[in-house]
Design an enzyme around this catalytic site. Sequence first.
Site, PDB file in Angstrom:
ATOM      1  N   ARG A  44      17.642  15.375  12.658  1.00 18.88           N
ATOM      2  CA  ARG A  44      17.869  16.725  12.164  1.00 18.88           C
ATOM      3  C   ARG A  44      19.217  16.864  11.462  1.00 18.88           C
ATOM      4  NH1 ARG A  44      16.317  20.987  16.777  1.00 18.88           N
ATOM      5  NH2 ARG A  44      16.626  22.355  14.967  1.00 18.88           N
TER       6      ARG A  44
ATOM      7  N   HIS B  63       0.860  -1.192   0.000  1.00 24.18           N
ATOM      8  CA  HIS B  63       0.000   0.000   0.000  1.00 24.18           C
ATOM      9  C   HIS B  63       0.891   1.235   0.000  1.00 24.18           C
ATOM     10  CE1 HIS B  63      -3.252   2.747   0.803  1.00 24.18           C
ATOM     11  NE2 HIS B  63      -2.660   3.162   1.921  1.00 24.18           N
TER      12      HIS B  63
ATOM     13  N   GLY C  71      -1.546  11.855   3.353  1.00 25.48           N
ATOM     14  CA  GLY C  71      -1.273  12.776   2.255  1.00 25.48           C
ATOM     15  C   GLY C  71      -0.352  12.242   1.175  1.00 25.48           C
ATOM     16  N   LYS C  72      -0.307  10.925   1.013  1.00 22.34           N
ATOM     17  CA  LYS C  72       0.572  10.331  -0.008  1.00 22.34           C
ATOM     18  C   LYS C  72       0.137  10.746  -1.417  1.00 22.34           C
ATOM     19  CE  LYS C  72      -0.251   6.121   1.365  1.00 22.34           C
ATOM     20  NZ  LYS C  72      -1.136   6.423   2.502  1.00 22.34           N
ATOM     21  N   SER C  73      -1.154  10.593  -1.698  1.00 20.25           N
ATOM     22  CA  SER C  73      -1.648  10.908  -3.037  1.00 20.25           C
ATOM     23  C   SER C  73      -1.560  12.402  -3.325  1.00 20.25           C
ATOM     24  CB  SER C  73      -3.095  10.421  -3.208  1.00 20.25           C
ATOM     25  OG  SER C  73      -3.160   9.010  -3.118  1.00 20.25           O
TER      26      SER C  73
ATOM     27  N   ASP D 189      -2.021   3.967  -4.541  1.00 15.43           N
ATOM     28  CA  ASP D 189      -2.758   3.090  -3.627  1.00 15.43           C
ATOM     29  C   ASP D 189      -2.146   1.692  -3.529  1.00 15.43           C
ATOM     30  OD1 ASP D 189      -4.958   2.681  -1.780  1.00 15.43           O
ATOM     31  OD2 ASP D 189      -5.723   1.295  -3.276  1.00 15.43           O
TER      32      ASP D 189
ATOM     33  N   SER E 295      -3.166   5.699   6.065  1.00 12.17           N
ATOM     34  CA  SER E 295      -4.217   6.263   5.225  1.00 12.17           C
ATOM     35  C   SER E 295      -4.562   7.678   5.699  1.00 12.17           C
ATOM     36  CB  SER E 295      -5.456   5.365   5.289  1.00 12.17           C
ATOM     37  OG  SER E 295      -6.485   5.874   4.479  1.00 12.17           O
TER      38      SER E 295
ATOM     39  N   GLU F 297      -6.748   8.521  -6.408  1.00 14.59           N
ATOM     40  CA  GLU F 297      -7.865   8.919  -5.541  1.00 14.59           C
ATOM     41  C   GLU F 297      -7.465  10.119  -4.705  1.00 14.59           C
ATOM     42  OE1 GLU F 297     -10.378   7.398  -1.628  1.00 14.59           O
ATOM     43  OE2 GLU F 297      -9.044   5.999  -2.682  1.00 14.59           O
TER      44      GLU F 297
END
Length: 309
Positions: free
Chosen positions: A243, A139, A159-161, A178, A156, A202
């Site tokens: 960092r 996924h 904010g990947k898409s 997806d 899910s 999506e």
Amino acid sequence: MEYVTLDKIIKDLKLEVIHEADNIHDIKITISEMNRPGIQLAGYFESFAYERLQIIGNVEWRYFDNLSDDRKLKIAEMLFSYPIPALIICRDLDVFPEILKSGKEKNRTILRTDLSTTKFINHLINYLDEVLAPEITIHGVLVEVYGMGILLMGKSGVGKSETALELIKRGHRLIADDAVEIKKVEDDIRGTSPELIRHFMEIRGIGIIDIERLYGVSAVKQWEFIDLVIELEFWDEEKEYDRVGLDEEYIDILGTRVPKLVIPVRPGRNTAMIVEVAVRNNRQKLLGYNAALALDERVKEMMNMRKNV
């Protein structure tokens, strides 16, 4: 995939069927190796790799053609007495009557192609390496950024898409959204999209969009090697994030170690821009320059200079 059936090979490679065995749907090919039975046509069958696909090229055909009819029939009977998956004749060469007769009697499949032997073998090996390669489905979102395959992972809604969409707007390319199908081919892993959802994405609040239709064919790509994994996660105020970048993290995918970064996401951060910077920085590391190590060396040199003063 652990195996591919012979009938699928025939269909995918568009092979001509000279004679089809009764059990063709049950014949399974599990390795990408094959055999050119030149030494078997000479009558030597010890250590015969009969479990492989047998390829007859111009050299084998010419040798067999010079044998007497009785010898041809005897060799053909010996060859097909072994449970070979199939005999494939290249260059569209004629099928000897002895070969056809013995193949039918022993219920063996005989195939033919018009390709040259070398070209067909290369084509077949590449095909079998592809279909028999170990594979998993993950996924995530796979994009090509500056020529590198970047696998975006995370929970899910992180904010990947949306990040991938912003990258596409910046001129990069989508491979999969997806679901990412990953295969290991030799020592490399490469990802693609399931055909059903290829080029679709999506976006919550909008729904399904077609990236190829919206942004053109230059915005999509069918597959790409995976060079870097970036895990997006919701910003945790109590977590201490790296960092400096001296500690490198890896993820194991099908037995291959792939560099991995964890990028925290929160309102106000330009995640797509950070991904671009991460890719550029990773490329610099591959070229032998590590900014974190360079700064660390400068700090150590300065500290040594102060000690010597």
